[in-house]
Design an enzyme around this catalytic site. Structure first.
Site, mmCIF file in Angstrom:
data_model
loop_
_atom_site.group_PDB
_atom_site.id
_atom_site.type_symbol
_atom_site.label_atom_id
_atom_site.label_comp_id
_atom_site.label_asym_id
_atom_site.label_seq_id
_atom_site.Cartn_x
_atom_site.Cartn_y
_atom_site.Cartn_z
ATOM 1 N N LYS A 159 -32.973 21.104 19.959
ATOM 2 C CA LYS A 159 -33.724 20.307 18.986
ATOM 3 C C LYS A 159 -32.759 19.945 17.865
ATOM 4 O O LYS A 159 -32.650 20.657 16.851
ATOM 5 C CB LYS A 159 -34.901 21.147 18.469
ATOM 6 C CG LYS A 159 -35.976 20.340 17.787
ATOM 7 C CD LYS A 159 -37.235 21.185 17.618
ATOM 8 C CE LYS A 159 -38.261 20.490 16.775
ATOM 9 N NZ LYS A 159 -38.792 19.259 17.327
HETATM 10 N N1 PPE Z 1 -40.685 17.045 22.581
HETATM 11 C C1 PPE Z 1 -40.148 16.527 21.466
HETATM 12 C C2 PPE Z 1 -39.206 15.395 21.576
HETATM 13 C C3 PPE Z 1 -40.493 17.081 20.234
HETATM 14 O O1 PPE Z 1 -39.948 16.580 19.128
HETATM 15 C C4 PPE Z 1 -41.400 18.156 20.159
HETATM 16 C C5 PPE Z 1 -41.792 18.752 18.843
HETATM 17 C C6 PPE Z 1 -41.945 18.651 21.360
HETATM 18 C C7 PPE Z 1 -41.557 18.074 22.553
HETATM 19 C C8 PPE Z 1 -42.873 19.836 21.378
HETATM 20 O O2 PPE Z 1 -42.192 21.020 21.013
HETATM 21 P P1 PPE Z 1 -42.951 22.242 20.330
HETATM 22 O O3 PPE Z 1 -43.193 21.855 18.920
HETATM 23 O O4 PPE Z 1 -42.003 23.382 20.466
HETATM 24 O O5 PPE Z 1 -44.217 22.456 21.075
HETATM 25 N N2 PPE Z 1 -41.717 17.886 17.741
HETATM 26 C C9 PPE Z 1 -41.675 18.417 16.397
HETATM 27 C C10 PPE Z 1 -41.285 17.361 15.394
HETATM 28 C C11 PPE Z 1 -42.287 16.314 15.096
HETATM 29 C C12 PPE Z 1 -41.873 15.478 13.924
HETATM 30 O O6 PPE Z 1 -42.457 14.379 13.777
HETATM 31 O O7 PPE Z 1 -41.042 15.868 13.126
HETATM 32 C C13 PPE Z 1 -42.968 19.129 16.035
HETATM 33 O O8 PPE Z 1 -43.974 18.926 16.690
HETATM 34 O O9 PPE Z 1 -42.938 19.905 15.093
#
Ligand code: PPE
Length: 312
Positions: A159
């Site tokens: 990330k």
């Molecule tokens: N894919 C991507 C590309 C992504 O950014 C997130 C989280 C996920 C999947 C889901 O991951 P998890 O949060 O571990 O379930 N995106 C983060 C950022 C959003 C933002 O706008 O900033 C979040 O959900 O916190």
């Protein structure tokens, strides 16, 4: 979304007032996106605020940094305390937490050289990412003309700040055409993920989601949704998904820390299933909110309470 009136930010080991939490414009991370971050939520429970899956998020934070060759100079114990102290200092009941670590000011040039590693954590109130109506009724999604970068180009399981330029292109393009969110395909035409969410589809009572091979971030909410759905008696399978799997699905939903569990009601103008939140999505969503709000003992180990007297 605005930052409310959160007063404090944790920066490199101590709490500083919000307005003073600045870094220099020469920071490597600003120029090249050389940083990593997390998104974590803290929820209100009967025993006060509790952070959802804090250790898993912090482990991913360290792992993302390692991919980019830097080491976050604080231990898991120190960052855990930093997060809970920050929420307490800001007097927040429920909030979104954003740890970030990046290459600071030292030199420019693509190779980060000896730039210092900076670490900061923000916490502020953040309601439903795709709207509270979205949580209930579902959102309208479009297939993005932008592809999700393949994991051989950048590690999708990390990330990292700069990686989000791909998501920014996709979400801006989707908003410009009046949609709520973009869905990106991978370079092989398989379903990858939303600009900030993982994807699930439901067909004949079985829940499907894709996996790391499909160039996705391995979401912690994705993992929670799989575990919760199985505990509720649903079959969940991980396999690559095609666009037709979504078009023909009975139901679909996105998962993410910010998005939580958001139903998808429409894809490019075509309703998914009944065109509203389906029964399986509603059941998994309600079990998810019970878990995060501390109402389900099966998932009590996922919560870090600010009140240390509450046993996990
Ligand atoms: N894919 C991507 C590309 C992504 O950014 C997130 C989280 C996920 C999947 C889901 O991951 P998890 O949060 O571990 O379930 N995106 C983060 C950022 C959003 C933002 O706008 O900033 C979040 O959900 O916190």
């Amino acid at each position: 979304m605005s930052f409310g009136n959160a007063a404090w930010i944790w920066r490199n080991g101590s709490l500083v007032p919000w307005a003073e939490a600045t870094f220099h414009v020469s920071a490597h991370g600003l120029h090249y996106g050389s940083g990593v971050f997390e998104g974590i939520r803290c929820y209100e429970t009967a025993n006060g605020p509790a952070v959802f899956r804090l250790s898993e998020h912090l482990e991913r934070f360290y792992a993302s940094a390692e991919v980019y060759g830097f080491k976050i100079p604080y231990t898991l114990g120190e960052l855990t305390a930093a997060v809970t102290d920050l929420i307490a200092a800001n007097e927040l009941e429920s909030c979104y937490i954003r740890p970030i670590s990046f290459m600071g000011s030292g030199s420019l040039g693509v190779h980060p050289g000896k730039c210092p590693v900076e670490v900061a954590i923000m916490a502020w109130p953040w309601g439903a990412y795709l709207g509270s109506e979205g949580l209930e009724k579902g959102i309208r999604v479009t297939v993005s003309p932008w592809r999700k970068f393949h994991s051989s180009m950048m590690p999708t399981t990390a990330k990292a700040c700069g990686q989000y330029l791909n998501s920014i292109l996709a979400v801006q393009e989707a908003f410009a055409r009046g949609y709520d969110e973009a869905l990106l395909l991978d370079k092989d035409d398989r379903l990858a993920e939303g600009s900030g969410e993982n994807l699930f589809v439901i067909k004949d009572g079985v829940i499907y989601t894709n996996k790391a091979d499909d160039s996705i971030l391995m979401g912690i909410t994705r993992d929670a949704a799989i575990e919760i759905a199985r505990a509720e008696g649903y079959a969940v399978e991980s396999r690559s998904l095609e666009l037709s799997d979504l078009v023909e699905a009975d139901e679909a939903f996105f998962t993410g820390t910010a998005a939580e569990i958001t139903p998808i009601r429409e894809l490019d103008g075509q309703p998914i299933g009944s065109g509203s939140r389906g029964p399986v999505t509603a059941a998994v969503q309600s079990a998810f909110f019970n878990a995060v709000n501390g109402r389900d003992d099966r998932f009590a180990h996922w919560l870090t309470y600010l009140n240390k007297a509450v046993a996990a």
